[in-house]
Design an enzyme around this catalytic site. Structure first.
Site, short mmCIF file in Angstrom:
data_model
loop_
_atom_site.label_atom_id
_atom_site.label_comp_id
_atom_site.label_asym_id
_atom_site.label_seq_id
_atom_site.Cartn_x
_atom_site.Cartn_y
_atom_site.Cartn_z
CB THR A 104 2.62 -9.47 -3.38
OG1 THR A 104 3.24 -8.25 -2.95
CG2 THR A 104 3.15 -9.87 -4.73
N GLY A 105 -0.32 -7.91 -1.96
CA GLY A 105 -0.71 -7.37 -0.67
C GLY A 105 -1.68 -8.23 0.09
CB CYS A 106 -2.52 -11.61 0.23
SG CYS A 106 -1.11 -12.47 -0.48
N GLY A 107 -0.57 -9.99 2.85
CA GLY A 107 0.08 -10.29 4.12
C GLY A 107 1.25 -11.24 4.02
#
Length: 261
Positions: A104-107
């Site tokens: 989920t590391g898309c901000g």
């Protein structure tokens, strides 16, 4: 000097004219969190209450379970960092967090996506609040939002008792404003079973699960919930109220907790 906003040059077009103006904009700063000397994450945030944000984030992500887990919380303003030292190892929490962060590391946040990760019990409480009281609390929270009045660039959240705002926090990120409240209530040992969590941002599944982990029975917003948040709220026993403004609201789950007063 105020570290929550700065004035920048802008050009305003109004009624067919253009003029140069000095416009206040919210300062967005990186804050790095360390847990037992391990770097966990760097959050982009409004640099107010960094200790609360760090503790709240670590609670949300399963690193901290009780106040006894904390040995110290140290804010390093020069390095823009918070170091939380715990009596317990967090190897499993770190591994779970890193797995979630990669996916989920898309901000958009790094909170629990699957309910099985959160290991939560449904909230069962006799707590009730009047619809008029809820509307009044939301109106009061809006009055308290000084940074939003200045910049228009932050979200705000509040923890409330039946007729009073206990804590109010603002941040560029709606997740951060909630985590600041989680951190404050965690540090104070406040029972959340008879409290309301207000937010100005969209109620996503991540925000819902943060509220459920706090044990909050009523989550209310001026904005809308997502379908996944409504579904999780039904499973976790949380009342969701959306569009709480202008003398109206939509209640999506457990409507009996909000009485017509």
């Amino acid at each position: 000097m105020n570290n929550t906003y700065k004035t920048v040059r802008a050009w305003r077009i109004k009624e067919g004219t253009r003029e140069e103006v000095a416009d206040p904009v919210t300062v967005e700063s990186p804050l790095t969190l360390y847990f037992n000397d391990s770097e966990i994450v760097t959050l982009l945030c409004t640099m107010e209450y960094p200790d609360e944000l760090a503790v709240g984030f670590l609670c949300s992500e399963g690193f901290l379970k009780s106040r006894d887990d904390i040995k110290s919380v140290a804010v390093d303003s020069e390095a823009a960092a918070v170091r939380v030292t715990s009596r317990k190892s967090a190897m499993i929490a770190e591994q779970t967090f890193l797995k979630r962060y990669i996916t989920t590391g898309c901000g958009k946040g790094t909170s629990f996506y699957h309910l099985s990760d959160a290991v939560l019990r449904p909230i069962d409480t006799e707590f009730r609040i009047g619809s008029g009281q809820l509307l009044d609390l939301m109106t009061e929270a809006q009055r308290m939002s000084e940074l939003f009045k200045t910049t228009g660039g932050v979200h705000s959240s509040a923890v409330c008792s039946e007729g009073k705002i206990l804590y109010f926090r603002e941040d560029v990120g709606r997740h951060n404003s909630v985590d600041k409240l989680i951190g404050r209530c965690f540090l104070e040992g406040i029972d959340m079973g008879d409290k309301v969590l207000l937010t100005t941002g969209r109620i996503s599944s991540e925000i819902l699960i943060k509220a459920a982990k706090m044990g909050v029975p009523v989550l209310a917003s001026r904005s809308a919930p997502t379908e996944l948040a409504v579904r999780h709220a039904q499973e976790l026993g949380v009342t969701i109220a959306g569009f709480v403004r202008n003398k109206r609201m939509n209640i999506y789950t457990y409507p009996e907790r909000i009485t017509i007063i």
